[in-house]
Design an enzyme around this catalytic site. Structure first.
Site, PDB file in Angstrom:
ATOM      1  N   GLU A  43       9.444 -33.064-103.126  1.00 24.42           N
ATOM      2  CA  GLU A  43      10.394 -33.357-104.210  1.00 24.42           C
ATOM      3  C   GLU A  43      11.850 -33.023-103.855  1.00 24.42           C
ATOM      4  O   GLU A  43      12.482 -32.186-104.511  1.00 24.42           O
ATOM      5  CB  GLU A  43      10.007 -32.596-105.477  1.00 24.42           C
ATOM      6  CG  GLU A  43       8.595 -32.860-105.955  1.00 24.42           C
ATOM      7  CD  GLU A  43       8.307 -32.251-107.335  1.00 24.42           C
ATOM      8  OE1 GLU A  43       9.107 -31.428-107.804  1.00 24.42           O
ATOM      9  OE2 GLU A  43       7.289 -32.616-107.920  1.00 24.42           O
ATOM     10  N   GLU A  46       0.489 -34.345-106.391  1.00 22.14           N
ATOM     11  CA  GLU A  46       0.442 -33.377-107.498  1.00 22.14           C
ATOM     12  C   GLU A  46       0.287 -34.143-108.793  1.00 22.14           C
ATOM     13  O   GLU A  46       0.966 -35.153-109.001  1.00 22.14           O
ATOM     14  CB  GLU A  46       1.746 -32.566-107.619  1.00 22.14           C
ATOM     15  CG  GLU A  46       1.974 -31.506-106.603  1.00 22.14           C
ATOM     16  CD  GLU A  46       3.301 -30.742-106.838  1.00 22.14           C
ATOM     17  OE1 GLU A  46       3.765 -30.635-107.984  1.00 22.14           O
ATOM     18  OE2 GLU A  46       3.862 -30.270-105.828  1.00 22.14           O
TER      19      GLU A  46
HETATM   20  C1  BG6 Z   1       6.363 -29.783-109.251  1.00 22.56           C
HETATM   21  C2  BG6 Z   1       6.617 -28.807-108.137  1.00 22.56           C
HETATM   22  O1  BG6 Z   1       7.574 -30.342-109.631  1.00 22.56           O
HETATM   23  O2  BG6 Z   1       5.891 -29.306-110.465  1.00 22.56           O
HETATM   24  C3  BG6 Z   1       5.879 -27.490-108.282  1.00 22.56           C
HETATM   25  O3  BG6 Z   1       6.364 -29.363-106.871  1.00 22.56           O
HETATM   26  C4  BG6 Z   1       5.892 -27.044-109.729  1.00 22.56           C
HETATM   27  O4  BG6 Z   1       6.480 -26.562-107.422  1.00 22.56           O
HETATM   28  C5  BG6 Z   1       5.163 -28.094-110.555  1.00 22.56           C
HETATM   29  O5  BG6 Z   1       5.364 -25.772-109.918  1.00 22.56           O
HETATM   30  C6  BG6 Z   1       5.012 -27.764-112.030  1.00 22.56           C
HETATM   31  O6  BG6 Z   1       6.237 -27.493-112.633  1.00 22.56           O
HETATM   32  P1  BG6 Z   1       6.560 -26.103-113.301  1.00 22.56           P
HETATM   33  O7  BG6 Z   1       8.025 -26.073-113.433  1.00 22.56           O
HETATM   34  O8  BG6 Z   1       5.872 -26.107-114.626  1.00 22.56           O
HETATM   35  O9  BG6 Z   1       6.019 -25.055-112.398  1.00 22.56           O
END
Ligand code: BG6
Length: 459
Positions: free
Chosen positions: A166, A363
Site C-alpha cells: 500500500e 488483504e
Molecule cells: C491495511 C494495512 O491497510 O489495513 C494493514 O496494510 C492494516 O497494515 C489493515 O492494519 C487494517 O487497517 P487498520 O487501520 O484497522 O489496522
C-alpha cells in the site's frame, strides 16, 4: 459439498507486517523506525497509549504461530521484513535479524506454508526519515541496497517477493493528513513521496532481475474502486479523478509501466509535478511487476465537489466530495463501508484493463472492537460477522474468477490479532485471538471456518 470451487493450487493464507506483529522493537540490534519514534514523542496519539514495542510477540513465538498456521490449513503467509532490524544503520547487516528471518522462512517452508515476503510496510527507519524519508532520492538508493541484501540472503528459499504494501497509504496518511508520521499536509511533497516510492519499487524489481533470482516479484496495492453518485458528467469526472489519485497513481506504473496522461496533466496544471531525472520513466517502463497483490477493504463513493474549499492548499479532496450512499452497510468499529461486490469489480478491472495480470487478494478483513463479548462457554470467540464478511467476498471473487480474472489466492487480514497503526489493539482482525495480558492465542470460530475453506479449496 463445495459449491464455489477455486482454481488448483489456490493460495489460502494471511498477511501481516513486521511492526504490527514482531515486537522486540528495541531488541537484538533493531534500530528505531518512525513508529517507535512517534510513540516515544506522542504516545497519546495511540489507542490506550499502546505502542509498537511488544505487539503480538511474533519475534519470540513465531515457531508456535507457524504451527498454528498449519493447523488451520494455511498454505501461504505474507509477513514483511523490518528494514530497521535487518540493516540498523542502513549499511551493515544485523546477524541476529538474519537468524530470525532465516528461521522464520525455514519454519514456514517446513510447515508447507509458502512465504511471500514484503519489503516495506509503512516502516521507514528513523535515520532515513531524518534525511527526508521518501522525499530524498538517497533513500531510494538505500532501499535498493536493502532489497538486494534481502534477495541475496533469502532469495534461495523465497520465491515470491513484494516491494511495497500500500505505497499510497504513507502518502495519504503522512503527507496529506495527520495520521502517520511525519504528519505533513502538503500535496507537492506528497507527490514527491509517491513518485520516489514508485521509483524505489521499480529499482528493486530491476535489481531482482539483474541478480537472476528465480522467483517472482510484485507489489501490493490497496485498491478502493471509485463509484460515482450518478451518471452525470460531473459525478463521473469526480470519480475518475479520485481513481487517478488513489488507484491509478500506483496501479498504472506498476502494471503498465506508465503514468496515466490525465494524472500527469492534472498535476502539471497545479504545478505539482515532481522533478524527474533522466532514465526514471524508462526504469518504470522496463520494470513492471510479475504479479499484483490487492488489498480490498472498502469502496470510495464520490460526487462532484459541492462543499466550498476552505483552505488555499491543493489537496485531492479539492476535486471531489465523498458521497454517502443511502444503502451503504458499515463496519461501525472501523468506519468503513462493507461492499463485497467491490472485489468482483476489481477482478474485472484487472482482467479488462491491466492485461489480466496474475493477482491475488493480499488483504481482506474486518476489524471489530470488544470481541470478548462474543466468547462462548468453551472460550471461543463466535465471530459469525467475520465469517459472513469472508463468505460474501469469496463468492464475488469466485464469480470474477469464473469470468476469467487471473486470481491465484486469497489472504485474510489477519492471522492473529495484531497492533494497528493508531488504533493499536482496539479493533481485532485475527483468525486467532490474542489475550494481551498473557499473549495466549486461541482460535476464533472464523479460524475454524477458514480452515475448512482452505482444506476444501472452496466453500
Ligand atoms: C491495511 C494495512 O491497510 O489495513 C494493514 O496494510 C492494516 O497494515 C489493515 O492494519 C487494517 O487497517 P487498520 O487501520 O484497522 O489496522
Amino acid at each position: 459439498m463445495v459449491t464455489y470451487k477455486f482454481p488448483k493450487d489456490f493460495l489460502w493464507g494471511a498477511a501481516a507486517s513486521a511492526t504490527q506483529t514482531e515486537g522486540a522493537a528495541d531488541k537484538d540490534g533493531k534500530a528505531k523506525n518512525i513508529w517507535d519514534y512517534w510513540y516515544e514523542i506522542e504516545p497519546e496519539r495511540f489507542h490506550e497509549e499502546v505502542g509498537p514495542q511488544v505487539t503480538s510477540n511474533f519475534y519470540s513465538s513465531f515457531k508456535e504461530d507457524i504451527k498454528r498456521m498449519e493447523v488451520i490449513n494455511l498454505n501461504s503467509f505474507r509477513p514483511s521484513i523490518s528494514w530497521s532490524r535487518l540493516l540498523p544503520d542502513g549499511k551493515n547487516v544485523n546477524q541476529k535479524a538474519v537468524a530470525f528471518y532465516n528461521s522464520m522462512i525455514d519454519e514456514l517452508l517446513e510447515h508447507e506454508v509458502e512465504p511471500i515476503i514484503n519489503l516495506y510496510h509503512f516502516d521507514m527507519p528513523l535515520h532515513f526519515q531524518k534525511i527526508g524519508g521518501w522525499e530524498n532520492r538517497e533513500v531510494v538508493k538505500a532501499f535498493n541496497y536493502y532489497a538486494e541484501t534481502a534477495f541475496k540472503l533469502f532469495g534461495n528459499r523465497v520465491k515470491k517477493w513484494t516491494t511495497f504494501n500500500e505505497p499510497i497509504v504513507p502518502v495519504e496518511m503522512g503527507y496529506l493528513n495527520h495520521y502517520h508520521y511525519p504528519c505533513v499536509v502538503d500535496m507537492k511533497r506528497a507527490v514527491v513521496v509517491a513518485y520516489h516510492s514508485m521509483l524505489a519499487s521499480a529499482k528493486a524489481i530491476h535489481s531482482y532481475r539483474e541478480m537472476k533470482q528465480d522467483g517472482e516479484i510484485g507489489i501490493i496495492l490497496n485498491l478502493t474502486p471509485s463509484y460515482p453518485r450518478s451518471d452525470s458528467k460531473e459525478d463521473l469526472e469526480a470519480s475518475k479523478i479520485a481513481d487517478l489519485f488513489y488507484n491509478r497513481s500506483f496501479l498504472d506504473p506498476s502494471v503498465l509501466g506508465t503514468y496515466p496522461d490525465e494524472l500527469v496533466q492534472l498535476l502539471r496544471r497545479y504545478d505539482l509535478l515532481p522533478t524527474k531525472e533522466d532514465g526514471d520513466l524508462q526504469l518504470i517502463r522496463d520494470n513492471t511487476v510479475d504479479f499484483l497483490g490487492v488489498n480490498y477493504y472498502q469502496p470510495r463513493r464520490v460526487k462532484v465537489k459541492e462543499t466550498p474549499i476552505e483552505s488555499e492548499t491543493i489537496l485531492p479532496e479539492n476535486f471531489f466530495d465523498p458521497y454517502v450512499w443511502p444503502e451503504r452497510r458499515m463496519n461501525p468499529y472501523r468506519g468503513w463501508e462493507i461492499y463485497e461486490k467491490g472485489i468482483y469489480d476489481i477482478a474485472i478491472n484487472i482482467k479488462d484493463n491491466y492485461g489480466n495480470i496474475p493477482w491475488y487478494v493480499a488483504e481482506n478483513g474486518m476489524g471489530v472492537e470488544n470481541e470478548q463479548r462474543f466468547i462462548n462457554e468453551s472460550g471461543m470467540i463466535e465471530d459469525d460477522y467475520r465469517i459472513d464478511f469472508y463468505r460474501e467476498h469469496l463468492k464475488w471473487l469466485h464469480k470474477g474468477i469464473q469470468e476469467g480474472s487471473n486470481c491465484f489466492g486469497y489472504h485474510v487480514w489477519t492471522f492473529m490479532d495484531n497492533w494497528s497503526w493508531l488504533n493499536a489493539y482496539k479493533n481485532r482482525y485475527g483468525l486467532y485471538r490474542i489475550d494481551l495480558d498473557t499473549q495466549e492465542r486461541s482460535l476464533k470460530r472464523s479460524g475454524e471456518w477458514f480452515s475448512k475453506i482452505a482444506k476444501n479449496n472452496g466453500l
